[in-house]
Design an enzyme around this catalytic site. Structure first.
Site, PDB file in Angstrom:
ATOM      1  CD  GLU A  60      -1.773  -2.404   1.325  1.00  0.00           C
ATOM      2  OE1 GLU A  60      -0.672  -2.647   1.860  1.00  0.00           O
ATOM      3  OE2 GLU A  60      -2.587  -3.296   1.006  1.00  0.00           O
ATOM      4  CD  GLN A  82      -7.806  -6.214  -2.547  1.00  0.00           C
ATOM      5  OE1 GLN A  82      -7.259  -6.907  -1.688  1.00  0.00           O
ATOM      6  NE2 GLN A  82      -7.684  -6.440  -3.838  1.00  0.00           N
ATOM      7  CB  ALA A  84     -10.787   2.100   4.305  1.00  0.00           C
ATOM      8  CG  PHE A  86      -6.008  -3.918   3.842  1.00  0.00           C
ATOM      9  CD1 PHE A  86      -6.136  -4.420   5.137  1.00  0.00           C
ATOM     10  CD2 PHE A  86      -6.626  -4.594   2.808  1.00  0.00           C
ATOM     11  CE1 PHE A  86      -6.869  -5.572   5.384  1.00  0.00           C
ATOM     12  CE2 PHE A  86      -7.360  -5.752   3.046  1.00  0.00           C
ATOM     13  CZ  PHE A  86      -7.486  -6.234   4.334  1.00  0.00           C
ATOM     14  CG  HIS A 129     -11.949  -7.418   5.340  1.00  0.00           C
ATOM     15  ND1 HIS A 129     -11.292  -8.223   6.231  1.00  0.00           N
ATOM     16  CD2 HIS A 129     -11.313  -7.593   4.154  1.00  0.00           C
ATOM     17  CE1 HIS A 129     -10.313  -8.876   5.614  1.00  0.00           C
ATOM     18  NE2 HIS A 129     -10.293  -8.500   4.357  1.00  0.00           N
TER      19      HIS A 129
END
Lengths: 327, 359
Positions: A60, A82, A84, A86, A129
């Site tokens: 990232e 992919q 938020a 991460f 997630h």
């Protein structure tokens, strides 16, 4: 007008901006052939090829840091994080680099770039997630934070973000991707960054929300309307720069303000809204500026019972409205 | 960045010819090193005399910096330097006055308008990426610049430079993996001075040579002696040529010495012995290159004195000019946050107005 899901509007906005401006590129994890884990970039690789739709390694900081560099050298990158959740390995590149480049070069070097990130819970995503990350970034001068709530706004604000001369964090509530539909006009339009929208007018109380919480707030407002509580719902749309005028005009009219956000409460973005209302609309207030937010646990738990306990809902918002209205 | 075209002098000693250069190039390289050193030394004087709160130094690195930046095309290629890159910035086209404006943090400082600490240079026109203090972030910017060059069809090369301490950061791994995958026009330079502030190399590196790590990315890694300016030049020329012709990135590690403390706020005698410090002084690239040029007949005493005089004048001029420039206006403190000032947060409306003359 065509009806589109939230994610279709984003995909169309990306594709149309890429057709319009060859400087726009997309990069991120699985954004190429797969079209992104949520399919936000589906079809872009087939249309624009390897050079402009770049599958990156799972890195990232690199996704954001190379976007900063590419922007310095004339491109307009749209980076996808992919989830938020991460984004934190890229925190340094966003906060120390992207957001400060203009300031530290007295506008000699600028980084027009967009970071798209799906955020938010209610999708059985658990601790990693489901997070809401807006408070970390809306705090930072030099980067704009945008959170659309309708397909129309998603497309129009994404276009405006890509054309903006400053870095923009574009947060998309993932529960809305396929559950929210709306009319999206054909052809060219943008929605300006920094303007809130009054989604429902009312006189008794103002509910301030963004993202998915706008929809929940509207549903809650319908429920309490049957009980004679007439709510106004303000959709902030952009967290920074904030549209103070729309916010304050509504609260000055209603005299009561409930700020609703999905993130945990302490130090969340809604605290800033509450502070601004308290500072600048004090004399109009007829009750305590109140926050309804997630519980102060480190993140959202997985089990569906626990997830429901964490997530806000129209029912919880309606309860909070009733309590504040009765004050 | 050869000077032959500018001066029309094509005389080439055996030394110059061995590297495809002319004598005027070697003299210009030496002059740039001497200028960087003299500016750097003046910055310390300014600090110690209370005229500048901070200095961070490139002393000991100048040979590697000049040799390695020399093959870049000025204003075309890009360099993402670090806070010791004073000589690199001179090669890239920044002037002594511009560097001193940063040292004094004046309003007209082109690097940052007095917003950054000294040594954090940057220059958009010369394609010098603004230096920040969190280390190694610039390697990703250079990677992105190289990516953009590829996509835009430009034959630019992007060079990222840092110390060996910074080379341990995760951003380095992420960047090298990416530029190697895409064979981008990229050169990674490590100036290894053996210390990350106070921590010696054996406590910060698992390998003796950072360049060994290049193999992990499938790219060439070369170790050069940072006191051998022309070896640095040759390694960089090869790497820049390779990048420009599309053969991908590479790494150069220059072994250099740090002649000063980490910064003006560091006392290196606390962690380096007198004996060690005496050894480092023997690795000063400036007299080594000077002696090499003298021995090769490229530089004689007259020319050297002339250079010394020119450098002294340039330092005087830059210092006097920058010191006389005004500080930034506090009213501009909220400028350059966003492109449009209307995006700034307004001050709270009920705050009292600042007192007259308050800062």
């Amino acid at each position: 007008m065509a009806v589109r899901t939230f994610i279709e509007a984003i995909r169309e906005g990306l594709a149309e901006e890429m057709r319009r401006d060859p400087a726009v590129i997309v990069l991120g994890e699985d954004v190429g052939k797969k079209g992104g884990v949520f399919l936000a970039t589906d079809g872009l690789w087939a249309e624009f090829g390897d050079d402009r739709v770049i599958d990156t390694p799972l890195t990232e900081s690199m996704i954001v840091g190379t976007s900063v560099g590419a922007a310095l050298n004339g491109l307009r990158p749209v980076a996808e994080i992919q989830f938020a959740d991460f984004i934190f390995p890229a925190f340094n590149q966003i906060v120390s680099e992207a957001a400060r480049m203009r300031y530290r070069t007295v506008s000699g070097a600028t980084v027009p770039m967009v970071i798209r990130a799906p955020f938010g819970g209610g999708v059985h995503g658990a601790l990693y997630h489901s997070q809401s990350v807006e408070a970390f970034f809306a705090h930072v001068p030099g980067i704009k934070t945008v959170v659309p709530s309708t397909p129309y706004d998603a497309k129009g604000l994404l276009r405006a973000s890509i054309r903006d001369e400053d870095p923009v964090l574009f947060l998309e509530h993932k529960k809305m991707y396929r559950s929210v539909r709306g009319e999206v006009p054909e052809g060219e339009y943008t929605v300006p960054i920094g303007r809130a929208a009054v989604r429902r007018t009312g006189r008794r109380l103002t509910v301030v929300a963004y993202g998915l919480m706008v929809h929940y707030a509207l549903e809650a407002a319908e429920r309490v309307a049957e009980e004679g509580i007439d709510c106004e719902v303000v959709d902030l749309r952009t967290l920074r720069p904030l549209d103070r005028e729309t916010l304050l005009a509504s609260v000055r009219k209603t005299g009561k303000c409930l700020v609703v956000y999905e993130d945990n409460r302490f130090g969340g973005y809604g605290a800033e809204i509450a502070a601004i209302v308290a500072e600048e609309a004090f004399e109009y207030l007829d009750g305590p500026v109140s926050r309804l937010a997630g519980p102060d646990t480190p993140a959202m738990p997985y089990n569906h019972v626990l997830e429901e306990w964490f997530m806000l809902s129209p029912a919880k918002i309606a309860d909070a409205i009733r309590r504040l209205a009765a004050y | 960045m050869t000077v032959a075209d500018q001066h029309g002098s094509t005389a080439a000693s055996g030394l110059a010819a061995a590297y495809g250069l002319v004598d005027a190039d070697l003299v210009a390289m030496y002059r740039t090193m001497a200028l960087a050193r003299a500016l750097d030394e003046r910055m310390w004087v300014l600090n110690r005399s209370g005229r500048a709160p901070f200095v961070i130094s490139g002393q000991g690195h100048e040979g590697a910096q000049v040799g390695i930046a020399w093959p870049l095309r000025r204003d075309h290629d890009w360099v993402a330097p670090f806070y010791r890159s004073i000589a690199t910035c001179l090669v890239a086209g920044m002037t002594p006055r511009e560097l001193m404006l940063a040292q004094f943090a004046r309003g007209s400082d082109p690097s940052s308008g007095g917003r950054q600490m000294p040594g954090h240079y940057g220059h958009a026109g010369h394609h010098v990426v603004s230096v920040s203090s969190p280390v190694a972030t610039q390697i990703l910017h250079a990677a992105g610049i190289a990516l953009a060059a590829r996509i835009r069809g430009l034959d630019q090369v992007a060079m990222a430079i840092m110390g060996e301490g910074s080379s341990n950061q995760g951003d380095v791994h992420e960047a090298l993996n990416f530029v190697a995958i895409h064979r981008l026009p990229f050169v990674f330079v490590v100036e290894n001075n053996g210390y990350a502030i106070s921590v010696p190399a054996e406590r910060e590196l698992s390998v003796r040579d950072v360049a060994d790590r290049a193999a992990g990315y499938g790219i060439p890694g070369t170790v050069v002696d940072g006191t051998d300016v022309l070896a640095c030049y040759a390694a960089a020329r090869d790497a820049v040529d390779r990048a420009r012709r599309g053969d991908g990135p590479s790494m150069i590690e220059a072994k250099v010495t740090r002649l000063t403390g980490h910064s003006s706020d560091d006392q290196q005698t606390k962690y380096r012995s007198e004996a060690e410090l005496a050894e480092t002084r023997a690795l000063d690239p400036l007299p080594i290159f000077r002696d090499q040029l003298r021995a090769a007949g490229v530089l004689d005493e007259v020319a050297q004195l002339e250079i010394d005089g020119d450098v002294a004048l340039a330092v005087e001029d830059a210092t006097a000019f920058a010191e006389a420039e005004p500080d930034p206006d506090p009213a501009t403190g909220v400028d350059h946050v966003f492109a449009d000032r209307s995006s700034n947060e307004p001050p709270p409306p009920w705050h009292p107005a600042p007192r007259e003359g308050a800062r």
